[in-house]
Design an enzyme around this catalytic site. Structure first.
Site, PDB file in Angstrom:
ATOM      1  N   THR A 128      66.430  86.460 -18.562  1.00 17.33           N
ATOM      2  CA  THR A 128      66.375  87.605 -17.735  1.00 17.33           C
ATOM      3  C   THR A 128      67.587  88.511 -17.853  1.00 17.33           C
ATOM      4  O   THR A 128      67.665  89.525 -17.447  1.00 17.33           O
ATOM      5  CB  THR A 128      66.283  87.644 -16.284  1.00 17.33           C
ATOM      6  N   ASP A 163      63.691  77.987 -19.896  1.00 17.69           N
ATOM      7  CA  ASP A 163      63.732  79.128 -19.288  1.00 17.69           C
ATOM      8  C   ASP A 163      65.265  79.405 -18.860  1.00 17.69           C
ATOM      9  O   ASP A 163      65.984  78.435 -18.632  1.00 17.69           O
ATOM     10  CB  ASP A 163      62.936  78.882 -17.924  1.00 17.69           C
ATOM     11  N   ARG A 167      52.966  89.390 -12.855  1.00 15.55           N
ATOM     12  CA  ARG A 167      52.873  88.193 -11.840  1.00 15.55           C
ATOM     13  C   ARG A 167      52.599  88.783 -10.318  1.00 15.55           C
ATOM     14  O   ARG A 167      51.913  88.243  -9.732  1.00 15.55           O
ATOM     15  CB  ARG A 167      54.102  87.443 -11.967  1.00 15.55           C
ATOM     16  N   LYS A 189      56.803  85.806 -20.242  1.00 18.62           N
ATOM     17  CA  LYS A 189      57.577  85.066 -20.999  1.00 18.62           C
ATOM     18  C   LYS A 189      57.331  83.479 -21.151  1.00 18.62           C
ATOM     19  O   LYS A 189      57.082  82.926 -22.446  1.00 18.62           O
ATOM     20  CB  LYS A 189      59.273  85.167 -20.706  1.00 18.62           C
ATOM     21  N   THR A 190      57.038  83.070 -19.984  1.00 16.74           N
ATOM     22  CA  THR A 190      56.439  81.603 -19.977  1.00 16.74           C
ATOM     23  C   THR A 190      55.039  81.479 -20.768  1.00 16.74           C
ATOM     24  O   THR A 190      54.749  80.523 -21.362  1.00 16.74           O
ATOM     25  CB  THR A 190      56.429  80.919 -18.580  1.00 16.74           C
TER      26      THR A 190
END
Length: 340
Positions: A161, A112, A220, A67-68
């Site tokens: 999330t 975020d 990640r 997402k980032t």
């Protein structure tokens, strides 16, 4: 924005620098999420042709799926600056007003965990997203006056999330909403392959597949495991190939399906101490010595996704595959699972 270097170029040997350097810089470099990439590319192309900022974008999904990175790509492909903040940091309407009033025309604002903003800030954000305007209250009580403040047009990229916690008025103001899905092992192999080239890590195909299989469908985690394999190769230079990959991951308590120490502790407590459940989340967290929020947000989603844990109105239960993975007869567990 973090600098992305050419494949094979040495990079600063710190975790944050590596994390940033491994991020793709364009949608063409971004691996996986094919549907979202196509939709986002259309959104950006249309905005560029019409010479306007892209619509506001909401990205939802579990942690670690990109997402980032996608927010950074939006800024890079529009040629605009990126301003980054987070929901927990915006606890007053004044915090948001200061942030919005400092944006330049066309700037991309990334928030975020946007669902964790204060309610007063959320209400101010409604007007800002829709009309590029906020109202500043001056004074108190009966003499208070509302002063409108015009904002430069901007694009908000929100990440969450837990999209279910977003109020509907806020969700409705995003022009594009995307949900990021977990990655398939084949996609994670491509992620590992790209990162290995950037980190100058030599891996055979079966070594890349081993890391991908243990990465819980999350890029990640794949990149993090790759860095630990790299460390193992640096220390044990005589050990290569898939055996070195397995040895490194076993050293860091990551088993063949990606369960780590905490995952196994939760399963072990559920199966051995509570006979498969059902057991409440609070009781389970005390049993393993970990915060309930960590178990609920980090451990539980993966165990439920792979079918090792079930959630019932009476609490969490272990499923027969969980018993099999721990090497414990699961007749009692199967009965409890059916009854639950």
């Amino acid at each position: 924005m973090d600098e992305v270097r050419d494949v094979g170029t040495p990079i600063d040997d710190s975790e944050l620098a590596i994390e940033g350097a491994l991020r793709p810089e364009s949608l063409a470099e971004f691996v996986g999420q094919h549907k979202v990439r196509g939709q986002l590319q259309l959104l950006l192309d249309a905005a560029r042709i019409q010479q306007r900022p892209p619509d506001h974008i909401l990205l939802s999904g579990p942690p670690g799926l990109g997402k980032t990175t996608l927010a950074m790509i939006v800024a890079h492909e529009t040629g605009r600056p990126l301003r980054m903040s987070s929901g927990p940091a915006i606890q007053h309407a004044g915090d948001l007003a200061a942030l919005l009033s400092s944006l330049t025309p066309g700037e991309v604002l990334f928030i975020d965990e946007v669902h964790r903003m204060a309610r007063s800030a959320e209400e101010m954000l409604y007007l800002a997203m829709e009309d590029f305007r906020i109202d500043i209250m001056v004074g108190k009580g009966a003499g208070a006056t509302s002063i409108p403040l015009e904002l430069a047009p901007f694009t908000l990229v929100g990440a969450t999330t837990r999209s279910g916690l977003l109020p509907n008025p806020l969700r409705d103001r995003f022009g594009f909403t995307a949900h990021l899905e977990y990655y398939e092992p084949e996609e994670l192999e491509l992620v590992v392959d790209r990162a290995a080239a950037m980190l100058a890590v030599t891996l055979p195909h079966d070594g890349r597949a081993e890391i991908a299989r243990r990465s819980r469908g999350t890029p990640r985690i794949a990149n993090r495991l790759l860095r630990r394999v790299r460390d193992f190769q640096v220390v044990h230079g005589d050990r290569k190939g898939v055996d070195a990959v397995r040895a490194a991951l076993e050293l860091y308590d990551v088993d063949e399906i990606g369960l780590d120490r905490l995952d196994r502790a939760v399963l072990d407590a559920l199966v051995r101490r509570f006979r498969g459940g059902p057991v409440g989340l609070g009781t389970l967290s005390v049993a393993v010595g970990e915060e309930a929020e960590t178990i609920e947000s980090v451990v539980e989603p993966y165990l439920v996704r792979i079918g090792f844990m079930g959630r019932t109105p009476r609490g969490r239960i272990a499923t027969p595959p969980a018993y099999a993975h721990l090497g414990i007869p699961h007749a009692d567990g199967a009965l409890r699972f059916d009854e639950a």
